[in-house]
Design a protein around this motif. Structure first.
Motif, PDB file in Angstrom:
ATOM      1  N   TYR A  36       0.836  -1.185   0.000  1.00 55.69           N
ATOM      2  CA  TYR A  36       0.000   0.000   0.000  1.00 55.69           C
ATOM      3  C   TYR A  36       0.879   1.246   0.000  1.00 55.69           C
ATOM      4  CZ  TYR A  36      -4.220  -2.659   1.289  1.00 55.69           C
ATOM      5  OH  TYR A  36      -5.289  -3.526   1.305  1.00 55.69           O
ATOM      6  N   LYS A  37       0.353   2.291  -0.629  1.00 51.73           N
ATOM      7  CA  LYS A  37       0.992   3.603  -0.631  1.00 51.73           C
ATOM      8  C   LYS A  37       0.113   4.538   0.193  1.00 51.73           C
ATOM      9  CE  LYS A  37       1.813   7.452  -3.885  1.00 51.73           C
ATOM     10  NZ  LYS A  37       1.634   7.884  -5.303  1.00 51.73           N
ATOM     11  N   GLN A  38       0.722   5.264   1.113  1.00 51.72           N
ATOM     12  CA  GLN A  38      -0.065   6.186   1.922  1.00 51.72           C
ATOM     13  C   GLN A  38       0.536   7.579   1.876  1.00 51.72           C
ATOM     14  OE1 GLN A  38      -0.481   5.366   6.190  1.00 51.72           O
ATOM     15  NE2 GLN A  38      -2.478   6.333   6.203  1.00 51.72           N
ATOM     16  N   GLU A  39      -0.221   8.512   1.359  1.00 56.95           N
ATOM     17  CA  GLU A  39       0.168   9.914   1.360  1.00 56.95           C
ATOM     18  C   GLU A  39      -0.326  10.558   2.651  1.00 56.95           C
ATOM     19  OE1 GLU A  39       0.076  11.508  -3.041  1.00 56.95           O
ATOM     20  OE2 GLU A  39      -1.600  10.147  -2.721  1.00 56.95           O
ATOM     21  N   SER A  40       0.306  11.629   3.018  1.00 52.72           N
ATOM     22  CA  SER A  40       0.036  12.269   4.296  1.00 52.72           C
ATOM     23  C   SER A  40      -1.450  12.593   4.465  1.00 52.72           C
ATOM     24  CB  SER A  40       0.870  13.550   4.417  1.00 52.72           C
ATOM     25  OG  SER A  40       0.651  14.164   5.663  1.00 52.72           O
ATOM     26  N   PRO A  82       8.120  12.214  -8.797  1.00 52.64           N
ATOM     27  CA  PRO A  82       7.796  12.955  -7.565  1.00 52.64           C
ATOM     28  C   PRO A  82       6.459  12.534  -6.953  1.00 52.64           C
ATOM     29  CG  PRO A  82       8.729  14.447  -9.193  1.00 52.64           C
ATOM     30  CD  PRO A  82       8.557  13.115  -9.879  1.00 52.64           C
ATOM     31  N   GLY A  83       5.497  12.169  -7.789  1.00 54.91           N
ATOM     32  CA  GLY A  83       4.201  11.722  -7.289  1.00 54.91           C
ATOM     33  C   GLY A  83       4.259  10.395  -6.550  1.00 54.91           C
ATOM     34  N   ASP A  84       5.378   9.712  -6.622  1.00 52.73           N
ATOM     35  CA  ASP A  84       5.546   8.448  -5.885  1.00 52.73           C
ATOM     36  C   ASP A  84       5.940   8.686  -4.431  1.00 52.73           C
ATOM     37  OD1 ASP A  84       7.088   6.991  -8.811  1.00 52.73           O
ATOM     38  OD2 ASP A  84       4.993   6.883  -8.160  1.00 52.73           O
ATOM     39  N   SER A  85       6.273   9.923  -4.100  1.00 54.24           N
ATOM     40  CA  SER A  85       6.673  10.245  -2.724  1.00 54.24           C
ATOM     41  C   SER A  85       5.517   9.958  -1.770  1.00 54.24           C
ATOM     42  CB  SER A  85       7.080  11.719  -2.615  1.00 54.24           C
ATOM     43  OG  SER A  85       8.235  11.982  -3.372  1.00 54.24           O
ATOM     44  N   ALA A  86       5.763   9.109  -0.796  1.00 53.62           N
ATOM     45  CA  ALA A  86       4.715   8.684   0.145  1.00 53.62           C
ATOM     46  C   ALA A  86       5.345   7.701   1.125  1.00 53.62           C
ATOM     47  CB  ALA A  86       3.562   8.005  -0.591  1.00 53.62           C
ATOM     48  N   VAL A  87       4.550   7.208   2.043  1.00 52.02           N
ATOM     49  CA  VAL A  87       4.968   6.097   2.900  1.00 52.02           C
ATOM     50  C   VAL A  87       4.416   4.814   2.297  1.00 52.02           C
ATOM     51  CG1 VAL A  87       4.806   5.053   5.194  1.00 52.02           C
ATOM     52  CG2 VAL A  87       5.042   7.533   4.961  1.00 52.02           C
ATOM     53  N   TYR A  88       5.257   3.803   2.212  1.00 46.94           N
ATOM     54  CA  TYR A  88       4.865   2.526   1.633  1.00 46.94           C
ATOM     55  C   TYR A  88       4.843   1.458   2.725  1.00 46.94           C
ATOM     56  CZ  TYR A  88       5.280   4.650  -2.924  1.00 46.94           C
ATOM     57  OH  TYR A  88       5.094   5.463  -4.013  1.00 46.94           O
ATOM     58  N   PHE A  89       3.727   0.732   2.790  1.00 45.82           N
ATOM     59  CA  PHE A  89       3.565  -0.345   3.750  1.00 45.82           C
ATOM     60  C   PHE A  89       3.381  -1.663   3.021  1.00 45.82           C
ATOM     61  CE2 PHE A  89       3.029   1.873   7.739  1.00 45.82           C
ATOM     62  CZ  PHE A  89       2.463   3.093   7.419  1.00 45.82           C
ATOM     63  N   CYS A  90       4.034  -2.706   3.548  1.00 45.34           N
ATOM     64  CA  CYS A  90       3.646  -4.037   3.124  1.00 45.34           C
ATOM     65  C   CYS A  90       2.661  -4.563   4.165  1.00 45.34           C
ATOM     66  CB  CYS A  90       4.852  -4.963   3.005  1.00 45.34           C
ATOM     67  SG  CYS A  90       5.637  -5.394   4.578  1.00 45.34           S
ATOM     68  N   ALA A  91       1.797  -5.462   3.746  1.00 48.44           N
ATOM     69  CA  ALA A  91       0.838  -6.057   4.671  1.00 48.44           C
ATOM     70  C   ALA A  91       0.688  -7.530   4.332  1.00 48.44           C
ATOM     71  CB  ALA A  91      -0.512  -5.355   4.586  1.00 48.44           C
ATOM     72  N   GLU A  92       0.544  -8.350   5.364  1.00 50.28           N
ATOM     73  CA  GLU A  92       0.319  -9.777   5.162  1.00 50.28           C
ATOM     74  C   GLU A  92      -1.087 -10.119   5.631  1.00 50.28           C
ATOM     75  OE1 GLU A  92       2.644 -12.345   7.979  1.00 50.28           O
ATOM     76  OE2 GLU A  92       3.441 -10.407   8.652  1.00 50.28           O
ATOM     77  N   PHE A 101       0.271  -5.133   9.179  1.00 48.38           N
ATOM     78  CA  PHE A 101       1.135  -4.222   8.441  1.00 48.38           C
ATOM     79  C   PHE A 101       2.563  -4.290   8.966  1.00 48.38           C
ATOM     80  CE2 PHE A 101      -1.515  -1.571   5.694  1.00 48.38           C
ATOM     81  CZ  PHE A 101      -2.784  -1.936   6.112  1.00 48.38           C
ATOM     82  N   GLY A 102       3.505  -4.170   8.045  1.00 50.64           N
ATOM     83  CA  GLY A 102       4.894  -4.012   8.425  1.00 50.64           C
ATOM     84  C   GLY A 102       5.186  -2.543   8.670  1.00 50.64           C
ATOM     85  N   GLN A 103       6.380  -2.282   9.160  1.00 50.33           N
ATOM     86  CA  GLN A 103       6.773  -0.896   9.368  1.00 50.33           C
ATOM     87  C   GLN A 103       6.881  -0.197   8.019  1.00 50.33           C
ATOM     88  OE1 GLN A 103      10.782  -0.122  10.813  1.00 50.33           O
ATOM     89  NE2 GLN A 103      10.043   1.562  12.051  1.00 50.33           N
ATOM     90  N   GLY A 104       6.346   0.980   7.914  1.00 50.45           N
ATOM     91  CA  GLY A 104       6.373   1.706   6.651  1.00 50.45           C
ATOM     92  C   GLY A 104       7.744   2.247   6.316  1.00 50.45           C
ATOM     93  N   THR A 105       7.932   2.536   5.048  1.00 52.24           N
ATOM     94  CA  THR A 105       9.137   3.190   4.559  1.00 52.24           C
ATOM     95  C   THR A 105       8.721   4.465   3.850  1.00 52.24           C
ATOM     96  OG1 THR A 105      10.362   1.133   4.266  1.00 52.24           O
ATOM     97  CG2 THR A 105      11.093   3.030   2.968  1.00 52.24           C
ATOM     98  N   GLU A 106       9.369   5.555   4.209  1.00 52.33           N
ATOM     99  CA  GLU A 106       9.046   6.827   3.571  1.00 52.33           C
ATOM    100  C   GLU A 106       9.931   7.014   2.346  1.00 52.33           C
ATOM    101  OE1 GLU A 106       9.232  10.179   6.153  1.00 52.33           O
ATOM    102  OE2 GLU A 106       8.300  11.521   4.696  1.00 52.33           O
ATOM    103  N   LEU A 107       9.305   7.133   1.203  1.00 47.97           N
ATOM    104  CA  LEU A 107      10.028   7.346  -0.054  1.00 47.97           C
ATOM    105  C   LEU A 107       9.981   8.827  -0.397  1.00 47.97           C
ATOM    106  CD1 LEU A 107      11.431   6.283  -2.628  1.00 47.97           C
ATOM    107  CD2 LEU A 107       9.148   6.016  -3.635  1.00 47.97           C
ATOM    108  N   SER A 108      11.155   9.402  -0.604  1.00 44.36           N
ATOM    109  CA  SER A 108      11.268  10.800  -0.972  1.00 44.36           C
ATOM    110  C   SER A 108      11.939  10.876  -2.339  1.00 44.36           C
ATOM    111  CB  SER A 108      12.097  11.553   0.076  1.00 44.36           C
ATOM    112  OG  SER A 108      12.315  12.884  -0.313  1.00 44.36           O
TER     113      SER A 108
END
Lengths: 111, 113
Positions: A36-40, A82-92, A101-108
């Motif tokens: 999942y991608k999560q924007e602020s 640039p539109g890909d900037s967000a927090v990305y979560f994996c989930a099982e 959910f796993g710990q998110g990673t912030e992509l800048s």
């Protein structure tokens, strides 16, 4: 007041480069995985999924790799924008449908 | 395409008050999930419903209850609110239970003062 949240791992990439985001999952019995991608301030947005009988799945500009031996997932984003900037979560998904959910990673993405 | 609808989007309450959050799933989806997300944290599963019956329960406080109605919308009722309940609350819906993609709503931001 609000509690201080955890600092998320951050990945910083240049626009146009490829991005790889990694995730370790917890349960060897999990049979379905989602990125999942999560924007602020927004809800998680479905990107791509993969079932446990596969080790790779491709979408538009995204690829998910699953390594069940080491319980590892990765998300590859090609030609990051640039539109890909967000927090990305994996989930099982296991045990009746709830997502873990796993710990998110912030992509800048730097232009 | 129609998405999951949540209301209200923002809610401010005092300690010990009650709050009701509503979720309207994607049309034809029969399964609803509730998640809580604290600042900088990943979403944590609270509770889910399939065909109007509770299907699973996670780390949901006893002060919270939820139900799914005949039109498949769901409500999360929160009583005796505490400061620590301040969070984003997401609802997700899917068609059926296992191995089906969950689509998330925009969330309700609850602030408890």
């Amino acid at each position: 007041g609000e509690s201080v949240g955890l600092h998320l791992p951050t990945l910083s990439v240049q626009e146009g480069d490829n991005s790889i985001i990694n995730c370790a999952y917890s349960n060897s019995a999990s049979d379905y995985f989602i990125w999942y991608k999560q924007e602020s301030g927004k809800g998680p947005q479905f990107i791509i999924d993969i079932r446990s009988n596969m080790d790779k799945r491709q979408g538009q500009r995204v690829t998910v790799l699953l390594n069940k031996t080491v319980k590892h997932l990765s998300l590859q984003i090609a030609a990051t924008q640039p539109g890909d900037s967000a927090v990305y979560f994996c989930a099982e998904n296991f045990d009746g449908g709830k997502l873990i959910f796993g710990q998110g990673t912030e992509l800048s993405v730097k232009p | 395409a129609a998405g999951v609808i949540q209301s209200p989007r923002h809610l401010i309450k005092e300690k010990r008050e009650t709050a009701t959050l509503k979720c309207y799933p994607i049309p034809r989806h029969d399964t609803v999930y509730w998640y809580q997300q604290g600042p900088g944290q990943d979403p944590q599963f609270l509770i889910s419903f399939y065909e109007k019956m509770q299907s699973d329960k996670g780390s949901i406080p006893d002060r919270f209850s939820a139900q799914q109605f005949s039109d498949y919308h769901s409500e999360l009722n929160m009583s005796s609110l505490e400061l620590g309940d301040s969070a984003l609350y997401f609802c997700a819906s899917s068609l059926g239970l296992n191995l089906n993609t969950q689509y998330f709503g925009p969330g309700t931001r609850l602030t408890v003062l």
